[in-house]
Every structure is written in C-alpha cells, then in structure tokens.
Write a protein that holds these residues in place. Sequence first.
Motif, short mmCIF file in Angstrom:
data_model
loop_
_atom_site.label_atom_id
_atom_site.label_comp_id
_atom_site.label_asym_id
_atom_site.label_seq_id
_atom_site.Cartn_x
_atom_site.Cartn_y
_atom_site.Cartn_z
N PRO B 24 -29.18 14.26 6.46
CA PRO B 24 -27.86 13.64 6.26
C PRO B 24 -26.95 14.50 5.37
CG PRO B 24 -29.55 12.43 5.07
CD PRO B 24 -30.27 13.40 5.96
N LEU B 25 -27.58 15.28 4.46
CA LEU B 25 -26.79 16.17 3.60
C LEU B 25 -26.03 17.18 4.47
CD1 LEU B 25 -26.69 16.37 0.42
CD2 LEU B 25 -28.10 18.41 0.68
N THR B 26 -26.72 17.71 5.45
CA THR B 26 -26.09 18.65 6.37
C THR B 26 -24.94 17.98 7.12
OG1 THR B 26 -28.31 19.55 6.66
CG2 THR B 26 -26.61 20.35 8.17
N ILE B 27 -25.20 16.78 7.60
CA ILE B 27 -24.16 16.03 8.31
C ILE B 27 -22.94 15.84 7.42
CG2 ILE B 27 -23.60 13.77 9.34
CD1 ILE B 27 -25.53 15.16 11.11
N SER B 28 -23.20 15.48 6.15
CA SER B 28 -22.07 15.22 5.25
C SER B 28 -21.26 16.49 5.02
CB SER B 28 -22.56 14.63 3.93
OG SER B 28 -23.17 15.65 3.15
N LEU B 29 -21.96 17.64 5.04
CA LEU B 29 -21.26 18.93 4.91
C LEU B 29 -20.39 19.19 6.13
CD1 LEU B 29 -23.71 21.57 3.39
CD2 LEU B 29 -21.45 20.89 2.54
N ILE B 30 -20.96 18.95 7.32
CA ILE B 30 -20.24 19.21 8.57
C ILE B 30 -18.97 18.37 8.64
CG2 ILE B 30 -20.36 18.96 11.10
CD1 ILE B 30 -23.40 19.51 10.85
N TYR B 31 -19.11 17.09 8.28
CA TYR B 31 -17.97 16.19 8.43
C TYR B 31 -17.11 16.10 7.17
CZ TYR B 31 -19.81 14.53 12.90
OH TYR B 31 -20.24 14.44 14.20
N SER B 32 -17.54 16.75 6.09
CA SER B 32 -16.85 16.64 4.79
C SER B 32 -16.42 15.20 4.52
CB SER B 32 -15.59 17.52 4.76
OG SER B 32 -15.86 18.80 5.18
N ASP B 33 -17.41 14.30 4.57
CA ASP B 33 -17.09 12.86 4.52
C ASP B 33 -17.18 12.29 3.12
OD1 ASP B 33 -19.75 12.96 4.05
OD2 ASP B 33 -20.34 11.61 5.67
N GLY B 34 -17.41 13.17 2.13
CA GLY B 34 -17.45 12.67 0.75
C GLY B 34 -18.79 12.11 0.34
N SER B 35 -19.80 12.19 1.22
CA SER B 35 -21.10 11.63 0.83
C SER B 35 -22.07 12.73 0.40
CB SER B 35 -21.70 10.82 1.99
OG SER B 35 -22.04 11.66 3.07
N PHE B 36 -21.55 13.96 0.22
CA PHE B 36 -22.42 15.08 -0.13
C PHE B 36 -23.12 14.87 -1.47
CE2 PHE B 36 -23.29 19.22 -2.10
CZ PHE B 36 -24.10 19.78 -1.14
N TYR B 37 -22.33 14.60 -2.51
CA TYR B 37 -22.96 14.44 -3.83
C TYR B 37 -23.86 13.22 -3.94
CZ TYR B 37 -20.57 18.55 -5.44
OH TYR B 37 -20.17 19.85 -5.58
N PRO B 38 -23.43 12.07 -3.42
CA PRO B 38 -24.37 10.93 -3.45
C PRO B 38 -25.70 11.27 -2.78
CG PRO B 38 -22.19 10.17 -2.81
CD PRO B 38 -22.11 11.67 -2.92
N LEU B 39 -25.64 11.97 -1.66
CA LEU B 39 -26.89 12.33 -0.97
C LEU B 39 -27.68 13.37 -1.75
CD1 LEU B 39 -25.56 12.26 2.68
CD2 LEU B 39 -27.53 10.96 1.84
N LEU B 40 -26.96 14.32 -2.36
CA LEU B 40 -27.64 15.36 -3.14
C LEU B 40 -28.37 14.74 -4.33
CD1 LEU B 40 -28.07 18.45 -3.39
CD2 LEU B 40 -26.13 18.48 -4.97
N TYR B 41 -27.66 13.87 -5.06
CA TYR B 41 -28.31 13.20 -6.20
C TYR B 41 -29.55 12.44 -5.74
CZ TYR B 41 -23.88 14.15 -8.60
OH TYR B 41 -22.77 14.75 -9.13
#
Lengths: 482, 482
Positions: B24-41
Amino acid sequence: MRFHQIFRLIGILNLFLGLSMLAPLTISLIYSDGSFYPLLYSLVITSGSGITLFFLIKRSDYSSLSQREGMAIVTLGWLSAGFFGSLPFLFSGSIGTITDAYFESISGFTTTGASILSNIESLPKGILFWRSLTQWIGGMGIIVLSIAILPFLGVGGMQLYKAEIPSPVVDKLQPRISETAKTLWKVYLLITVLEIGLLFIGGMPLFDSICHAFSTMPTGGFGTQNGSIAQYNSAYFEGVITVFMLLAGVNFSLHFKFLKGDLKVFGRDPECRVFLFILAIFVLLVTYNIYGTAYHSIGNAFRRGAFQVTSIITTTGFVTANYEKWPALSQIILVLCMFIGAMAGSTGGAIKIMRIILLVKHGYQEIFRLIHPHAVRPIKLGGKPVPVDVLNSVWGFFILYITLFIVAVIIMASIGLDIVASFASVAATIGNVGPGFGLVGPIGNYLSVPDPGKWTLIFCMVLGRLEIYTVIIMLAPAYWRK
Amino acid sequence: MRFHQIFRLIGILNLFLGLSMLAPLTISLIYSDGSFYPLLYSLVITSGSGITLFFLIKRSDYSSLSQREGMAIVTLGWLSAGFFGSLPFLFSGSIGTITDAYFESISGFTTTGASILSNIESLPKGILFWRSLTQWIGGMGIIVLSIAILPFLGVGGMQLYKAEIPSPVVDKLQPRISETAKTLWKVYLLITVLEIGLLFIGGMPLFDSICHAFSTMPTGGFGTQNGSIAQYNSAYFEGVITVFMLLAGVNFSLHFKFLKGDLKVFGRDPECRVFLFILAIFVLLVTYNIYGTAYHSIGNAFRRGAFQVTSIITTTGFVTANYEKWPALSQIILVLCMFIGAMAGSTGGAIKIMRIILLVKHGYQEIFRLIHPHAVRPIKLGGKPVPVDVLNSVWGFFILYITLFIVAVIIMASIGLDIVASFASVAATIGNVGPGFGLVGPIGNYLSVPDPGKWTLIFCMVLGRLEIYTVIIMLAPAYWRK
C-alpha cells in the motif's frame, strides 16, 4: 411388517378413544349445550370403527412386536386419533373444514395448543371439554394409557412405550412395563386433581378449573377464554398455573419417587437441577429486562416474566402478556425456550434439557480432548458414564430436529408466509408450544395459514410429540425393505 | 506454556505484517494520496515491534511446539495482527476511534468484510488497498504464509498450520508442511492473478481489479465502491466475480490437483459435489422466487440470484441487490447460506459443507440403526469410513458454534439491538460473511453498533475464522492447568 396386527391394535386405541368421549358427552348433558348428538355420533363412529377393526382381524400373537411395528402402530395410531378426535368439532359445526378440525384435534393430542379458533367462548361446553381432554389424553400418551389398562398388551408393550415416550434414557419404575405405565398415569391423575382443587378453591368455576388442569398437566395450552389465562387477571391463578406448568415440565418418574417418600429427589437429579437453574436465570433476565420497559412495578414484571418463561420452556403455551411488545432480549429468550423445552420424561416437547446437557458436555469434552489428547474421559451424567449409543442417538435427534425444522420453514415460506411467521409457526409446532410470533403470535392464531401450511404444521406437531424418530423412520426406504 | 517462545514467533509475524505494508505504501506513492506517512509509520512500528520481540527474546528450540502453544500463537498472533493492521486507518484519520479501526482491521484479516465505513470512496487509495490486502493475507492465513516462507518454522509448523486452517480433515499435499503451505499460497496467487486479468480486460481500472480480486479470493467482501459490485452495474463483472467467489469456496487442494492435471477432481470429490448441488438448488429456488416479484426478466433474476447466493454461501459478502426486498423464501435461503458456508479447505467461513455432510449422515445413520439395531455400518465419505474422533470433533464444533452464536445474540440484544440485528450481526460475523439483515443489512453498516457490541462481534469474527476451537480452548480452565 404384520399390518393386520397393526390395525388390530389401532382398533383397540379407537375403542378407548371413543369411550373417552363419554366424558364430554356427560358435560353436554349437564349443560344442555346442543353438543350431545355430535358427541354421541363421534363416540359411536370412533368406538364402532375400533370394535370392527378389532373383531374383523383375527387375533395373532402380539407378544413379539418388533421395534418397527411398534413405531408404525404409534405413528398411525396418533394420525388416526387426530382424525377421530376431529369428528366432534366437525359434527357440532364448531369448525367448518376437515383441515381445520384435524389441525385443532392434532394440536390437542400432541399437546401443542396451536388453535385455529378465535372465539372459543362461543363453543358448546361439551366441545370445549373435549378440546381440553384431547390434550390430557395426549400428554401422558394414549398408547401408554392402553398399556396401563390392558395388561395383555404389556408383553410387547415396551416397543410401544418406547415409541410413544422416546426419552433418551428409559426409566423403568416397575419391573413390568404395564405397571410402569399405570404408575405414571396415577401420578399424572393425582397432580391434575390437585390443580383442579387449587384453581377451584381460588374461585375459578369447576368446569374451567378442570379444563385448565387438563391442559396444564400435559403442557398443552388450550384454555376456555378467548384471552387465555390473561382474561382472569388473577395473580393467584397465574401463580398456581405457573407452579403446575413447572411440575408438568419435570420428569414424572421424579414425582413418583417423591410421592414414594424420596423428598430430595428433585435436588439430586442432575437434569432437574439444570432445568431449574436455566429457568431461574431466564426468569431473572426477563424480569430485569421488562421491568421499566414493559412494566413499571418489579412485582408485575416478575409475575409476567415467570409465567411466560415457564409457559414457553415447558411448551405449554398459556399466555398472560403480549410478549411481542417486550424488548428484544426477552423475546430472544422466549425463542430459545421454544427450542430447549423441559425435562425428558415430562409431558413437555422440544429438544429437552437432558439432550442439551449431553450436547454441551460433548462440546466441552472436545475442548478437553484438544488440551489432553491422550486422556480418556467419558461423558458422565450424575456420576455415571453415558453410553456411546445414547450420545449417538441424541446427536441424531438433534440434527434431525434442526434439519426438519429448516425444511419445514422453507416450505412455509414457499407457501407465502413472511419470515417471522415461517420461523415461528414451525418452532411453535415442532416444539409443541402453541403460540409463536407474528401471524401466529400470542394474540394471533393459525386460522389464516393456508391449508398446505396447516398440513405441514400438523406433520411438525406429530414429529415433535413422538420425538422425530418414531415418525421419520417410516419415511426411510430402509424401513420398508425386507 | 513457553511464553517467550510464543512472543518470539509473534514477533516474526509482526515483521512480515509490517513488510506487507510496502505494497500500500507503493500505491500511496503512485497516487500521491497523502497516505504515505501514515502507512510508513505503521510499517515502522509494526516491523519494529516484530524485530524487537524477535531479538530481545532468546532463541530456544521451537522444534517441539505443542498443540496448546500452537493455538496460543495463532490466536494471539491474529489479535496482534488486528491491532497493528488498524494503525494505517488510525494514522491516516480514515477511522476515528480505536474500536472502529480494530473492528475494520479484524474484519479484513478474518475475511468477514463487515465495515463501519459508509463512504469508502473518500479513502486514500493506499488505505483502500491496505483494506483489501488485509483480506488477501487473512484468507490463506498469515501464519501459513510464514510457514511457507520460513522453512525453519516447518518443523513445529504442523501445530500452527492445524490451528490456523482447522479443517476437519487435514489434506497434506506435500510431505513437508512448509511445502504444503507454499503450494497453497502459489495456487492462491495464481487464481488471484487470473481474476485481476479478467476484471481488467473487462474494463475495470487496474487498481479496482486488484482490490476486488484481493477480496474475492479470500471470500472477504471489501470493495472500493460505496455501492459494492452493484455500482458497476455490469453483467460481465458480476459473472466473473460469481465464478471466482465459487472458486474461492472450493477446497484449494482440489485446485492444486486440478492444476497438476487431474481434471476430474472436482466431480470426484464428494464434498465438492454436494457443495455444487446445494448451490445449484439454492440458485434455482431463489431465481424462481424473485422472478416475477423482485425482477421482471428471468435473466436478471438468475444473475442477481446466482451472485447473491454464491456471495453469501461462500461467505464473501459482495452484494449486487438489496436482498432485504426479496420475498421471504429467498431471504431464508440466504440466512441458511450464512450458516452452511463453503467447502472445508477453502477460504470461506461458517460451518462448512464437509461438516454438514457428516452431521446429516450421522442423522440418517441413527434412523438406520433403529431399523437394523444389530447392523454395523460406519459413516463413510467417498467410500472411506470416517474415524470416530473426526465425527466427535465435528459434533463438538457444531454445538460450540451454536452455543457461542446464542450467547453472542443474547449479548447483542442486551446491548440494545433489535431481534433482527442481534441475530444477523452475529450470524454474519461468526460466519465471516459481512452483510446481514436489518441494521447491518446490505445497505447498512456496523458503525451504529455500540462499542461493547463491536467488541463482541470482533470476538465472533476471530472465533469464526479460526474455527472456534483454536480460540475457545484458551478460555477453558483446563488449558491453563499444568
């Protein structure tokens, strides 16, 4: 399968059934209610058919009834009793169609108490009495009554007895089965008379007292008032009937032992203890749940809660409250009661406490077996190990009960009943309870169920009363193979 | 009970779970949907806790995991996965409370598909993807995945495997359990990829295709649209998903054998034949029942009927019709489906066809035994006699399932749900179905269930997914005694 022998024995049952109509006939004479001739014709036809069958068919040895024959006699005997028992309703014009009359009659004999009548107060007293009497006869069993009265049936009577009172564990009270049957009927009669007395002392008319005792003790539920017991609005009557419903839900062997002087027998019996425990928990939960929502005094909540829970768990079906207006928790507990039922060896229906105990113990044993795979630990009841074939029989009963329940619900829904009515009508008839929910709820009745649905429910009532096996076995191909 | 060992293994699970968040981290990067940091944490915390547990606790021999320890690891591992899986929902602000986030997460891992979200289309793509991924991981089992990847777990892995995939009969496809686990995951992956391809070819966006395949194959039911599959209003998508739900409801061992070249394996397997037979009967009954009432073309009735019946009996829970508006018969069939479930060894939940077959065979055997008391006739499946301890285990499972169902319904009603919602919410969660009736019906969701009710349902979901024994055993006093 020796059919001549089967029909000869059914002839004997008919003779008895016809003679039992002497009681309502007397009532109709006393009250001059216009039901004398309908009852007389019914009596003559029923007894006459019995005598004809008995004398037309040559006597042969019925000392060696097989289990298969025993089950055929009992099932066919009950279906036949339902037919002849419906004659008074038809001849008196109290019920208009054969389906409805058969439904009411089978509902009586199976002690279900599901009714297609809405205005029972308009019935002639003789017919009303017959209606209650069918329940009283059906409660302890018309075949068990025959075994008690005719000692010559006693030799092969064990097969008949087991088919009509198919408790998981047969409790032989006397060395001879005819003596056991006689003993049970005596105990049954004694408690019935006691209830009649207590209701009469409290101010209920004698006729009503007899009718209500005749439908309390078999856990039947037919009353004499349109509003069931609620119509009296008497805490005394409610209390007395609650106690006698409870007594009717107890194994009658325990009553016998109690009367013989074993005063601690109820507390010692493991099934009785679980029964009283479940009953107490349910009454407390319901009382707590309906207090403040449906009732504003704790006393009133307890009175209504105790009556309804006892009535449904013993599968009697008297009502003193419209429980459909109670909160969800109370209604769910009543639904549970419809399936649990009272003790094995009582006059109640449904699955029964004894089976529930064995099922739950088996469930716990499997957990235990996972923890200690090598431990040998048989399931025990009251300190004694339960034989494997009893457990297998209980499991078989349970799965057949559920399977037939589901099939019947699907049939009822196909006929066009809504979900609640489909579910409740089957639960209330296969469990021999009577009132259910929705269309067939405490203030409804079964009149508007379409005819194919009524026949499905008739089948359920007989299935429930004879505890599945006795009836269902005749539908198995293996039963008919040589 | 060696707790250090248990926690060390749960550490490994956490490490894997954290690493799976890379997707999902990759997906969030692709779509730049703002969920990158929540997923990373979430990833760092989950993997970090796993690594900490793993390295802090000294290695000891886990070659000899006992069955008790296996069950503890699996139960605690799942509860822990539910917790760490809820972090992305919480950190991204998609779900506001811990209870709701835990509910959604456990609903994912257990492949239930019951949701507290109403507007899922507003979620970031990364979170939506994680939601579907929890189902895909949970479907074949996070512990089975670990066994597949870490061969060193394989030695004691049989205990873990049996606790997570507690089929009545364990089908060892390969001599080593780690190889069996790997094989199952490969088959699972292959069919998932096939479904993604077919959905994508039909015109579904790739993201949606992946998400839907990720929740079809584990019989999960989480979608990406507020209106579930109905929103596409496409006969092609409905058809493809119906077929793959069916495939997901089949024992994966059969898929493996089929891929190995045994093309007749489905028709030969007795459980598979019964499954397809029941499915066909139910689809026909429902189609017949809703044609003319809810739908005016037979094609449409069949399409909706087949989808909904397949979805519920495989415990997937996708919907393309508001079945609460269907006639009673169809609704009753769907309720039945919720309890029956699909095949053992599939990713579906509920009681399962294999157990139903054995229960019904036992019921018939008891009838047979009454007819032929002296005949010895063991219960057979596919020509082979079924061992008595398998039967006992099935019976134990069945009674525990029903007992826990009743207890949970009583709790839900006590909390204040109405009868339909109490009944349906428990049936839909213990059976890992998802949508039920009433408050939790196809157009409702679980948000308005009070918190204590949500925790009860969380317990039901885990109970259902791990097939009762693995969880309930830890509540037995005997489990904790030396």
